[in-house]
Design a protein around this motif. Structure first.
Motif, PDB file in Angstrom:
ATOM      1  N   ASP A  66       0.700  -1.512   0.180  1.00  0.00           N
ATOM      2  CA  ASP A  66      -0.021   0.442  -0.072  1.00  0.00           C
ATOM      3  C   ASP A  66       0.799   1.016  -0.204  1.00  0.00           C
ATOM      4  O   ASP A  66       1.157   2.195   0.853  1.00  0.00           O
ATOM      5  N   GLU A  67       2.317   0.950  -1.070  1.00  0.00           N
ATOM      6  CA  GLU A  67       2.602   2.897  -1.014  1.00  0.00           C
ATOM      7  C   GLU A  67       4.129   2.568  -0.039  1.00  0.00           C
ATOM      8  O   GLU A  67       4.331   3.424   0.209  1.00  0.00           O
ATOM      9  N   TYR A  68       4.311   1.906   1.028  1.00  0.00           N
ATOM     10  CA  TYR A  68       5.077   1.954   2.425  1.00  0.00           C
ATOM     11  C   TYR A  68       5.715   0.447   1.942  1.00  0.00           C
ATOM     12  O   TYR A  68       5.206  -0.177   2.145  1.00  0.00           O
ATOM     13  N   LYS A  69       6.918   0.954   2.941  1.00  0.00           N
ATOM     14  CA  LYS A  69       7.651   0.098   3.553  1.00  0.00           C
ATOM     15  C   LYS A  69       8.391  -0.636   4.678  1.00  0.00           C
ATOM     16  O   LYS A  69       7.946   0.384   5.463  1.00  0.00           O
ATOM     17  N   PHE A  70       8.308  -1.868   4.944  1.00  0.00           N
ATOM     18  CA  PHE A  70       8.585  -1.855   6.080  1.00  0.00           C
ATOM     19  C   PHE A  70       9.370  -0.982   7.201  1.00  0.00           C
ATOM     20  O   PHE A  70      11.052  -0.495   6.229  1.00  0.00           O
ATOM     21  N   ASP A  71       9.045  -0.456   8.496  1.00  0.00           N
ATOM     22  CA  ASP A  71       9.878   0.746   9.503  1.00  0.00           C
ATOM     23  C   ASP A  71      10.498  -0.844  10.288  1.00  0.00           C
ATOM     24  O   ASP A  71      10.099  -0.906  11.317  1.00  0.00           O
ATOM     25  N   PRO A  72      12.184  -0.856   9.865  1.00  0.00           N
ATOM     26  CA  PRO A  72      12.545  -2.243  11.301  1.00  0.00           C
ATOM     27  C   PRO A  72      12.623  -0.787  12.579  1.00  0.00           C
ATOM     28  O   PRO A  72      13.068  -1.631  14.045  1.00  0.00           O
ATOM     29  N   ASN A  73      12.990   0.269  12.674  1.00  0.00           N
ATOM     30  CA  ASN A  73      13.070   0.962  13.782  1.00  0.00           C
ATOM     31  C   ASN A  73      11.307   1.981  14.485  1.00  0.00           C
ATOM     32  O   ASN A  73      11.903   3.458  14.294  1.00  0.00           O
ATOM     33  N   ILE A  74      10.823   0.668  13.988  1.00  0.00           N
ATOM     34  CA  ILE A  74       8.978   1.853  13.929  1.00  0.00           C
ATOM     35  C   ILE A  74       9.251   2.097  15.714  1.00  0.00           C
ATOM     36  O   ILE A  74       8.606   2.771  15.903  1.00  0.00           O
ATOM     37  N   LYS A  75       9.563   1.477  17.025  1.00  0.00           N
ATOM     38  CA  LYS A  75       9.724   2.660  17.986  1.00  0.00           C
ATOM     39  C   LYS A  75       9.661   3.877  18.029  1.00  0.00           C
ATOM     40  O   LYS A  75       9.667   4.536  18.583  1.00  0.00           O
ATOM     41  N   SER A  76      10.655   4.476  17.341  1.00  0.00           N
ATOM     42  CA  SER A  76      11.596   5.457  17.103  1.00  0.00           C
ATOM     43  C   SER A  76      10.243   6.702  16.756  1.00  0.00           C
ATOM     44  O   SER A  76      10.140   8.003  16.684  1.00  0.00           O
ATOM     45  N   SER A  77       8.829   5.878  16.143  1.00  0.00           N
ATOM     46  CA  SER A  77       7.942   6.801  15.502  1.00  0.00           C
ATOM     47  C   SER A  77       6.243   5.912  16.899  1.00  0.00           C
ATOM     48  O   SER A  77       5.375   6.991  16.425  1.00  0.00           O
ATOM     49  N   LEU A  78       6.634   5.686  17.969  1.00  0.00           N
ATOM     50  CA  LEU A  78       5.762   5.345  18.782  1.00  0.00           C
ATOM     51  C   LEU A  78       5.544   6.935  19.371  1.00  0.00           C
ATOM     52  O   LEU A  78       7.080   6.932  20.191  1.00  0.00           O
ATOM     53  N   PRO A  79       4.319   6.745  19.971  1.00  0.00           N
ATOM     54  CA  PRO A  79       4.709   8.204  21.009  1.00  0.00           C
ATOM     55  C   PRO A  79       4.960   8.140  22.134  1.00  0.00           C
ATOM     56  O   PRO A  79       5.023   6.596  22.291  1.00  0.00           O
ATOM     57  N   LEU A  80       5.309   8.661  23.544  1.00  0.00           N
ATOM     58  CA  LEU A  80       6.518   8.485  24.318  1.00  0.00           C
ATOM     59  C   LEU A  80       5.023   7.780  25.757  1.00  0.00           C
ATOM     60  O   LEU A  80       3.703   8.689  25.320  1.00  0.00           O
ATOM     61  N   LEU A  81       5.318   7.325  26.630  1.00  0.00           N
ATOM     62  CA  LEU A  81       4.308   7.116  27.369  1.00  0.00           C
ATOM     63  C   LEU A  81       4.518   7.891  27.717  1.00  0.00           C
ATOM     64  O   LEU A  81       3.799   8.115  28.839  1.00  0.00           O
ATOM     65  N   GLY A  82       5.371   8.572  28.313  1.00  0.00           N
ATOM     66  CA  GLY A  82       5.419   9.892  29.457  1.00  0.00           C
ATOM     67  C   GLY A  82       6.945  10.931  29.331  1.00  0.00           C
ATOM     68  O   GLY A  82       7.819  10.864  27.914  1.00  0.00           O
ATOM     69  N   PRO A  83       7.205  12.062  29.937  1.00  0.00           N
ATOM     70  CA  PRO A  83       7.825  12.576  28.903  1.00  0.00           C
ATOM     71  C   PRO A  83       9.205  11.897  29.764  1.00  0.00           C
ATOM     72  O   PRO A  83       9.540  11.318  30.512  1.00  0.00           O
ATOM     73  N   VAL A  84      10.693  12.503  29.047  1.00  0.00           N
ATOM     74  CA  VAL A  84      11.758  12.167  29.445  1.00  0.00           C
ATOM     75  C   VAL A  84      12.360  12.810  30.390  1.00  0.00           C
ATOM     76  O   VAL A  84      12.122  14.092  29.979  1.00  0.00           O
ATOM     77  N   ARG A  85      12.814  12.419  31.061  1.00  0.00           N
ATOM     78  CA  ARG A  85      13.016  12.670  32.320  1.00  0.00           C
ATOM     79  C   ARG A  85      14.835  12.776  32.257  1.00  0.00           C
ATOM     80  O   ARG A  85      15.463  12.344  32.233  1.00  0.00           O
ATOM     81  N   THR A  86      15.489  14.020  33.329  1.00  0.00           N
ATOM     82  CA  THR A  86      16.911  14.123  33.458  1.00  0.00           C
ATOM     83  C   THR A  86      17.411  12.869  34.532  1.00  0.00           C
ATOM     84  O   THR A  86      16.302  12.759  35.257  1.00  0.00           O
ATOM     85  N   LYS A  87      18.833  12.834  34.789  1.00  0.00           N
ATOM     86  CA  LYS A  87      18.459  12.145  36.344  1.00  0.00           C
ATOM     87  C   LYS A  87      18.590  12.501  37.513  1.00  0.00           C
ATOM     88  O   LYS A  87      18.402  11.773  38.234  1.00  0.00           O
ATOM     89  N   LYS A  88      18.258  13.932  37.732  1.00  0.00           N
ATOM     90  CA  LYS A  88      17.654  14.230  39.017  1.00  0.00           C
ATOM     91  C   LYS A  88      15.976  13.987  38.596  1.00  0.00           C
ATOM     92  O   LYS A  88      14.935  14.551  39.673  1.00  0.00           O
ATOM     93  N   GLY A  89      15.382  13.278  37.127  1.00  0.00           N
ATOM     94  CA  GLY A  89      14.301  13.211  38.086  1.00  0.00           C
ATOM     95  C   GLY A  89      13.384  14.501  37.324  1.00  0.00           C
ATOM     96  O   GLY A  89      12.076  14.704  36.662  1.00  0.00           O
ATOM     97  N   THR A  90      13.471  15.161  36.993  1.00  0.00           N
ATOM     98  CA  THR A  90      12.981  16.648  36.313  1.00  0.00           C
ATOM     99  C   THR A  90      12.686  16.532  34.861  1.00  0.00           C
ATOM    100  O   THR A  90      13.632  15.655  34.153  1.00  0.00           O
ATOM    101  N   ILE A  91      11.942  17.117  34.514  1.00  0.00           N
ATOM    102  CA  ILE A  91      11.386  16.346  32.955  1.00  0.00           C
ATOM    103  C   ILE A  91      12.463  17.599  31.895  1.00  0.00           C
ATOM    104  O   ILE A  91      12.590  18.304  32.358  1.00  0.00           O
ATOM    105  N   ALA A  92      13.071  16.691  31.006  1.00  0.00           N
ATOM    106  CA  ALA A  92      14.177  17.194  30.011  1.00  0.00           C
ATOM    107  C   ALA A  92      13.355  18.291  29.485  1.00  0.00           C
ATOM    108  O   ALA A  92      12.342  18.535  28.896  1.00  0.00           O
TER     109      ALA A  92
END
Length: 204
Positions: A20-46
């Motif tokens: 259907d005009e699309y190729k397989f994406d083996p790195n699909i995790k980079s297209s999935l929405p985050l389950l939560g924001p990325v945080r720093t080592k201190k626990g604050t939102i990056a």
């Protein structure tokens, strides 16, 4: 390779299957929405959060299709289905793609060989495939200089009728040859300038 399902056909284009005009994406995790924001080592939102590309529903359905998953549901449902059960491309398609890739490379190599054998000059071969030219023509030489008649334009400068291509087995060999050419060129210009000045003095 051709396999039709749901009224749509898998096709192959040079380096992979398409559905259907699309190729397989083996790195699909980079297209999935985050389950939560990325945080720093201190626990604050990056301050910097990953960029998540926006994909269409047909793209997500194609990714499910390649993985043998159901294509039913909204985008969010498709995303979670892949997140929970992604095992990559199903074996049948992966095998077919590998075989098609091998066949394509074989045919592509045959085409390149045919074109190579029809080239009449060293200059043509040097520009088309420098590494192959050096290996076949000068197997024991680390770097050579080939003069060609190609025209080059860069940053508004006028095209040059002649230029030189430096071909080497590694970056060090090429750099050494380029430095030698530059030094010889500078010295030649200096000699020409000195000769011109000498002629000018003799006239006066």
């Amino acid at each position: 390779y051709s396999s039709t399902t749901d009224g749509k056909t898998y096709t192959y284009l040079s380096d992979g299957l398409i559905w259907d005009e699309y190729k397989f994406d083996p790195n699909i995790k980079s297209s999935l929405p985050l389950l939560g924001p990325v945080r720093t080592k201190k626990g604050t939102i990056a301050a910097r959060q990953p960029h998540i590309p926006k994909r269409t529903a047909p793209w997500w359905r194609a990714q499910c299709k390649f993985r043998g998953l159901s294509q039913q549901g909204r985008i969010e449902v498709l995303q979670e289905r892949i997140r929970a059960t992604d095992n990559g491309m199903i074996k049948e398609l992966a095998t077919a793609e590998q075989e098609l890739n091998a066949e394509f490379r074989k045919q592509n190599a045959a085409t390149r060989d045919e074109e190579w054998n029809h080239m009449e000059t060293d200059e043509e071969k040097a520009e088309a495939d420098p590494g192959r030219f050096l290996q076949e023509k000068f197997p024991s030489i680390t770097a050579i200089v080939v003069k060609t008649n190609s025209r080059i334009e860069s940053d508004g400068t006028l095209p040059s009728i002649d230029h030189w291509i430096v071909i080497g087995r590694d970056r060090l060999s090429v750099n050494k040859k380029v430095l030698k050419i530059n030094h010889e060129s500078i010295r030649a210009r200096q000699r020409a300038q000195e000769a011109s000045e000498e002629r000018s003095r003799k006239k006066h």
